[in-house]
Design a protein around this motif. Structure first.
Motif, mmCIF file in Angstrom:
data_model
loop_
_atom_site.group_PDB
_atom_site.id
_atom_site.type_symbol
_atom_site.label_atom_id
_atom_site.label_comp_id
_atom_site.label_asym_id
_atom_site.label_seq_id
_atom_site.Cartn_x
_atom_site.Cartn_y
_atom_site.Cartn_z
ATOM 1 N N GLY A 57 118.886 -128.324 -20.383
ATOM 2 C CA GLY A 57 118.284 -129.040 -21.512
ATOM 3 C C GLY A 57 116.862 -128.616 -21.814
ATOM 4 O O GLY A 57 116.353 -128.836 -22.905
ATOM 5 N N HIS A 58 116.206 -128.010 -20.816
ATOM 6 C CA HIS A 58 114.799 -127.605 -20.945
ATOM 7 C C HIS A 58 114.614 -126.249 -20.273
ATOM 8 O O HIS A 58 113.988 -126.157 -19.211
ATOM 9 N N PRO A 59 115.139 -125.180 -20.841
ATOM 10 C CA PRO A 59 115.173 -123.886 -20.139
ATOM 11 C C PRO A 59 113.810 -123.267 -19.827
ATOM 12 O O PRO A 59 113.713 -122.436 -18.933
ATOM 13 N N THR A 60 112.760 -123.659 -20.518
ATOM 14 C CA THR A 60 111.450 -123.055 -20.263
ATOM 15 C C THR A 60 110.472 -124.034 -19.626
ATOM 16 O O THR A 60 109.280 -123.755 -19.545
ATOM 17 N N ARG A 61 110.973 -125.163 -19.167
ATOM 18 C CA ARG A 61 110.086 -126.199 -18.633
ATOM 19 C C ARG A 61 110.657 -126.745 -17.337
ATOM 20 O O ARG A 61 111.819 -127.087 -17.264
ATOM 21 N N CYS A 62 109.817 -126.818 -16.308
ATOM 22 C CA CYS A 62 110.268 -127.410 -15.054
ATOM 23 C C CYS A 62 110.102 -128.929 -15.166
ATOM 24 O O CYS A 62 109.378 -129.421 -16.038
ATOM 25 N N PRO A 63 110.746 -129.690 -14.303
ATOM 26 C CA PRO A 63 110.651 -131.157 -14.385
ATOM 27 C C PRO A 63 109.246 -131.720 -14.223
ATOM 28 O O PRO A 63 108.984 -132.848 -14.615
ATOM 29 N N LEU A 64 108.324 -130.942 -13.667
ATOM 30 C CA LEU A 64 106.942 -131.403 -13.565
ATOM 31 C C LEU A 64 106.218 -131.318 -14.906
ATOM 32 O O LEU A 64 105.076 -131.721 -15.027
ATOM 33 N N GLY A 65 106.893 -130.757 -15.914
ATOM 34 C CA GLY A 65 106.318 -130.676 -17.237
ATOM 35 C C GLY A 65 105.598 -129.382 -17.540
ATOM 36 O O GLY A 65 104.998 -129.232 -18.595
ATOM 37 N N ASP A 67 105.323 -125.514 -18.578
ATOM 38 C CA ASP A 67 106.043 -124.443 -19.249
ATOM 39 C C ASP A 67 105.994 -123.197 -18.376
ATOM 40 O O ASP A 67 105.000 -122.938 -17.692
ATOM 41 N N HIS A 68 107.066 -122.424 -18.414
ATOM 42 C CA HIS A 68 107.132 -121.203 -17.625
ATOM 43 C C HIS A 68 107.340 -120.000 -18.520
ATOM 44 O O HIS A 68 108.075 -120.064 -19.490
ATOM 45 N N LYS A 69 106.696 -118.913 -18.175
ATOM 46 C CA LYS A 69 106.852 -117.646 -18.902
ATOM 47 C C LYS A 69 107.984 -116.823 -18.304
ATOM 48 O O LYS A 69 108.338 -115.784 -18.815
ATOM 49 N N GLU A 70 108.527 -117.283 -17.196
ATOM 50 C CA GLU A 70 109.652 -116.611 -16.555
ATOM 51 C C GLU A 70 110.727 -117.642 -16.243
ATOM 52 O O GLU A 70 110.462 -118.842 -16.242
ATOM 53 N N LYS A 71 111.926 -117.164 -15.984
ATOM 54 C CA LYS A 71 113.016 -118.078 -15.652
ATOM 55 C C LYS A 71 112.665 -118.863 -14.395
ATOM 56 O O LYS A 71 112.089 -118.325 -13.464
ATOM 57 N N VAL A 72 112.997 -120.137 -14.398
ATOM 58 C CA VAL A 72 112.803 -120.968 -13.220
ATOM 59 C C VAL A 72 113.831 -120.545 -12.175
ATOM 60 O O VAL A 72 115.020 -120.432 -12.469
ATOM 61 N N THR A 73 113.364 -120.267 -10.983
ATOM 62 C CA THR A 73 114.261 -119.902 -9.891
ATOM 63 C C THR A 73 114.109 -120.916 -8.766
ATOM 64 O O THR A 73 113.058 -121.563 -8.640
ATOM 65 N N TYR A 74 115.148 -121.050 -7.984
ATOM 66 C CA TYR A 74 115.109 -121.997 -6.868
ATOM 67 C C TYR A 74 115.822 -121.407 -5.666
ATOM 68 O O TYR A 74 116.585 -120.458 -5.772
ATOM 69 N N THR A 75 115.524 -121.999 -4.520
ATOM 70 C CA THR A 75 116.126 -121.569 -3.268
ATOM 71 C C THR A 75 116.516 -122.797 -2.455
ATOM 72 O O THR A 75 115.918 -123.874 -2.638
ATOM 73 N N ASP A 76 117.494 -122.645 -1.587
ATOM 74 C CA ASP A 76 117.904 -123.763 -0.735
ATOM 75 C C ASP A 76 116.720 -124.234 0.095
ATOM 76 O O ASP A 76 115.943 -123.423 0.606
ATOM 77 N N ASN A 77 116.588 -125.552 0.243
ATOM 78 C CA ASN A 77 115.570 -126.116 1.118
ATOM 79 C C ASN A 77 116.275 -126.523 2.406
ATOM 80 O O ASN A 77 116.831 -127.613 2.512
ATOM 81 N N ILE A 78 116.284 -125.607 3.365
ATOM 82 C CA ILE A 78 117.019 -125.788 4.610
ATOM 83 C C ILE A 78 116.463 -126.971 5.407
ATOM 84 O O ILE A 78 117.225 -127.743 6.003
ATOM 85 N N SER A 79 115.157 -127.146 5.434
ATOM 86 C CA SER A 79 114.548 -128.255 6.179
ATOM 87 C C SER A 79 114.976 -129.602 5.615
ATOM 88 O O SER A 79 115.329 -130.514 6.365
ATOM 89 N N ALA A 80 114.940 -129.730 4.295
ATOM 90 C CA ALA A 80 115.365 -130.988 3.675
ATOM 91 C C ALA A 80 116.853 -131.214 3.894
ATOM 92 O O ALA A 80 117.287 -132.350 4.120
ATOM 93 N N ARG A 81 117.642 -130.148 3.843
ATOM 94 C CA ARG A 81 119.079 -130.284 4.101
ATOM 95 C C ARG A 81 119.317 -130.778 5.522
ATOM 96 O O ARG A 81 120.156 -131.642 5.768
#
Length: 116
Positions: A57-65, A67-81
């Motif tokens: 729904g917001h391809p250029t914006r992270c939930p913190l509000g 704006d990003h000039k690059e694609k938002v990327t994520y990785t598994d958070n092993i500690s939280a898991r």
């Protein structure tokens, strides 16, 4: 009035559980994460399914509000898991299949780049 050892212990356990719940809380879905991932650009952790839906729904914006000039990327958070499974049980971790999301997000991102 002196607290009994069991009452003090119960309070410590409740405090620890409250802190763990706060760590595992996803601000997008307003609940406990079932598949924690961390956004590389911000270091913020979210539930993967909730993050994927947000980004569609917001391809250029992270939930913190931000704006990003690059694609938002994520990785598994092993500690939280690990924290999730240790304190909520193995069934609390549910891996989200993001294969459909990645294709949709790449298309949205490309369209956004062309439009701007």
């Amino acid at each position: 009035v002196k607290m009994s050892e069991s009452t003090a212990s119960d309070k410590r356990i409740k405090l620890m559980n409250d802190k763990i719940d706060a760590i595992l809380f996803c601000p997008i879905k307003y609940g406990t994460m079932s598949d924690p991932v961390t956004v590389v650009q911000t270091g913020q952790t979210y539930d993967q399914e909730a993050l994927c839906k947000w980004l569609l729904g917001h391809p250029t914006r992270c939930p913190l509000g931000e704006d990003h000039k690059e694609k938002v990327t994520y990785t598994d958070n092993i500690s939280a898991r690990q924290l999730l499974t240790d304190f909520k049980g193995d069934d609390a971790y549910v891996k989200y299949d993001d294969s459909d999301f990645k294709c949709q997000y790449d298309t949205l991102w490309l369209y956004t780049e062309i439009a701007s």
